[in-house]
Design an enzyme around this catalytic site. Structure first.
Site, short mmCIF file in Angstrom:
data_model
loop_
_atom_site.label_atom_id
_atom_site.label_comp_id
_atom_site.label_asym_id
_atom_site.label_seq_id
_atom_site.Cartn_x
_atom_site.Cartn_y
_atom_site.Cartn_z
N LYS A 24 0.84 -1.21 0.00
CA LYS A 24 0.00 0.00 0.00
C LYS A 24 0.87 1.25 0.00
CE LYS A 24 -1.44 1.89 3.80
NZ LYS A 24 -2.08 2.69 4.85
N ASN A 25 1.93 1.25 0.84
CA ASN A 25 2.76 2.45 0.98
C ASN A 25 3.66 2.70 -0.23
OD1 ASN A 25 1.62 3.03 3.43
ND2 ASN A 25 3.27 2.14 4.65
N CYS A 118 -4.33 7.66 10.29
CA CYS A 118 -4.31 7.04 11.62
C CYS A 118 -3.89 8.04 12.70
CB CYS A 118 -3.31 5.89 11.63
SG CYS A 118 -4.00 4.33 11.07
N ARG A 123 2.07 14.29 12.34
CA ARG A 123 2.89 14.06 11.15
C ARG A 123 2.88 15.36 10.36
NH1 ARG A 123 1.19 8.11 9.06
NH2 ARG A 123 -0.85 8.45 9.95
N ASP A 306 6.13 0.53 11.78
CA ASP A 306 4.89 -0.15 11.40
C ASP A 306 4.85 -1.61 11.84
OD1 ASP A 306 3.70 2.05 10.33
OD2 ASP A 306 3.84 1.44 8.23
N ARG A 398 -7.63 -1.01 6.06
CA ARG A 398 -6.83 0.01 5.38
C ARG A 398 -5.49 -0.54 4.90
NH1 ARG A 398 -5.31 4.24 8.68
NH2 ARG A 398 -4.33 4.95 6.78
#
Length: 421
Positions: A24-25, A118, A123, A306, A398
Site C-alpha cells: 500500500k505504501n 491514523c 505528522r 509499522d 486500510r
C-alpha cells in the site's frame, strides 16, 4: 463507515503458504506520480484496500480516468482537468497529500485540505513545504486548506531535517519536471522510495540515488505512460511471519523481498524462531517458548515503526522481560491498553514499553484504534486462550488485503460480523 468486528477462536496452530499483496505504501505514491504522465500508466499488483479506493477517488476528482480490475490499475491522466481535492476525500486518508508534488509539476497549482489518516501522532508537513519552496513553489495555508502554486519550477538543493518519506516523495515528483538539477539530502531510504524512482525513470525521468541519503534529479520536459509492478508489502509479510511464531506454527510467506524485512527476520531469529529464506519466500517454524529481546524503531533500514505493535504482541508471550522503544511516533502505544485486557503485562515509561512475558494471553473484547494496533490485536487473538471479539476492523481493512481468506486458508477460525451503521 461500517463498524465490523472479528470473532476469533484462539489457540489454532497455523500452517501453510500465504502470498503477500502489493505494498500500500508503495502503491499510493506511484498512483499520485501517474499525474505527471500525459498518457496511460498501468500498475500491477495494486492491493484492493480502502486507502487505495480513496486515492482512486482523488485521481478521478482531478479528472483522471481509472480502471481497476484483478489488482491491475490503469490510470489515464491525459484528461486531468481539476486542481482541487475536496475535504471529504482528504480527511479519509493521509496519503492523499502525495498529489501535492505531481500536481504542481503538471498543473502549476493545487488546493488540498489538510489530510487525515491514523491517529498515531503528529505528522507535520513542514518538510514537504520546505522542499517545495526551494523549487519555487508558493504555499498558503488558510481555512484548513493548503494552496500551492508555481509559475516555473527550478531545481534546488534541499536538506531535510528528518528523513521524511512523504516529503521525499513529494519533492521527487515535483522536481522531475523542474528546470535544472535537484539534490535531496538526508532523503528517506525506504524501499517504497526506490520503487517510486523506478516508476519515474520508466516514465522518462532522470532520478538516481533512491535508497541512499542523497537523491539527484535532472529535470526533463515531459513524462510518458508506462507499466510497472508494485513491490510486495514488507509490513504484511512481517505480520504473517509473527503469526507463525505466536501460534507455534509453520508458515511460508511468498512474494517477499527478504532484504526489505531483514530487521524483522533478525529479531525473530534472536527470539529463537527458525526462519529460512529461499528466493522470494520466507518460512518460519516455531515450537516452544520464545526468548525475550529488545527493539527500537528507527527510519529504514532500521526496525520499522509499522511492525512495532505486532512485535509487542509477540513479546507479551516471550520468556523474560523485553523493552520496546518507539522513536518515530509519540502516540504509538495505543494498543497497550487493549493488550493488557488480554492479560499482557506492559508498563509504559515515556517512549519505552517494558513487557514482562506471560504464559498465555486470554480472549477478551478489544478494539483496534489504528491500522497496526489492529494487526497486533488480530495476532494476539489468534494465539489467545478461548475467543476474542475484535472491534474496529475497518482500521485493519486500510492495510491488509483479503485478511480473512488468507488466515482461514492457514487454519484460523474467524468470522467477520457486519454491523449495520
Amino acid at each position: 463507515m461500517t463498524m465490523d468486528r472479528y470473532v476469533i477462536t484462539g489457540k489454532q496452530r497455523l500452517e501453510g503458504r500465504v502470498r503477500t499483496s502489493g505494498a500500500k505504501n508503495a502503491a499510493l505514491p506511484l498512483m499520485a506520480a501517474t499525474i505527471l504522465s500525459e498518457g496511460k500508466t498501468v500498475l500491477q499488483g495494486v492491493p484492493r484496500l480502502s486507502d487505495i479506493m480513496h486515492m482512486i477517488g482523488v485521481l478521478n476528482k482531478l479528472g483522471c480516468q481509472t480502471e481497476f480490475k484483478d489488482n491491475e490499475l490503469v490510470i489515464d491522466s491525459s484528461t486531468l482537468n481539476g486542481s482541487t481535492v475536496d475535504e471529504e476525500l482528504m480527511r479519509k486518508m493521509r496519503g492523499s497529500n502525495l498529489v501535492l508534488g505531481p500536481m504542481i509539476a503538471r498543473n502549476g497549482r493545487v488546493k488540498i485540505s489538510r489530510p487525515g489518516g491514523c491517529a498515531i501522532g503528529t505528522r507535520p508537513m513542514d518538510q514537504h513545504f520546505k522542499g517545495l519552496k526551494e523549487l519555487g513553489v508558493t504555499i498558503q495555508e488558510r481555512h484548513g486548506y493548503i494552496e500551492a502554486a508555481a509559475k516555473k519550477l527550478k531545481g534546488g538543493e534541499i536538506y531535510l531535517d528528518i528523513p521524511s518519506v512523504g516529503a521525499t516523495e513529494n519533492i521527487m515528483t515535483a522536481a522531475v519536471l523542474a528546470e535544472g538539477t535537484t539534490m535531496i539530502r538526508n532523503a528517506a531510504r525506504e524501499p517504497e522510495i526506490v520503487d517510486l524512482q523506478n516508476l519515474l525513470n520508466k516514465m522518462g525521468a532522470k532520478v538516481r540515488g533512491a535508497g541512499t541519503h542523497i537523491i539527484r534529479i535532472d529535470g526533463v520536459k515531459k513524462l510518458n505512460g508506462t507499466e510497472h509492478a508494485v513491490i510486495p508489502d514488507r509490513i504484511e509479510a512481517g505480520t504473517h511471519l509473527i503469526a507463525a511464531v505466536m501460534t507455534g506454527g509453520d508458515i511460508t510467506v511468498e512474494n517477499v523481498i527478504p532484504e526489505h524485512i531483514s530487521p524483522v527476520i533478525a529479531k525473530l531469529r534472536q527470539g529463537g524462531a527458525e526462519v529460512t529464506v529461499n528466493g522470494e519466500s520466507a518460512r518460519v517454524r516455531h515450537k516452544g517458548k520464545l526468548k525475550a529481546f529488545d527493539i527500537k524503531t528507527l527510519p529504514y533500514p532500521g526496525f520499522p515503526t509499522d511492525m512495532q505493535p505486532q512485535f509487542m504482541a509477540l513479546l507479551t508471550m516471550a520468556e523474560g522481560t523485553s523493552i520496546v522503544t518507539e522513536t518515530i511516533f509519540e502516540n504509538r502505544f495505543q494498543h497497550v491498553a487493549e493488550l493488557t485486557r488480554m492479560g499482557a503485562k506492559i508498563t509504559i515509561e515515556g517512549r519505552a514499553a517494558i513487557i514482562c512475558g506471560v504464559p498465555t494471553l486470554e480472549g477478551a473484547f478489544v478494539e483496534a484504534t489504528d491500522l497496526r494496533a489492529g494487526a497486533a490485536l488480530f495476532l494476539s487473538a489468534l494465539a489467545a486462550e478461548e475467543g476474542t471479539v475484535l472491534e474496529g476492523v475497518d482500521h485493519i481493512d486500510r492495510g491488509y488485503e483479503n485478511l480473512e481468506e488468507k488466515y482461514r486458508a492457514l487454519g484460523a477460525k474467524l468470522q467477520r460480523v457486519v454491523k449495520q451503521p
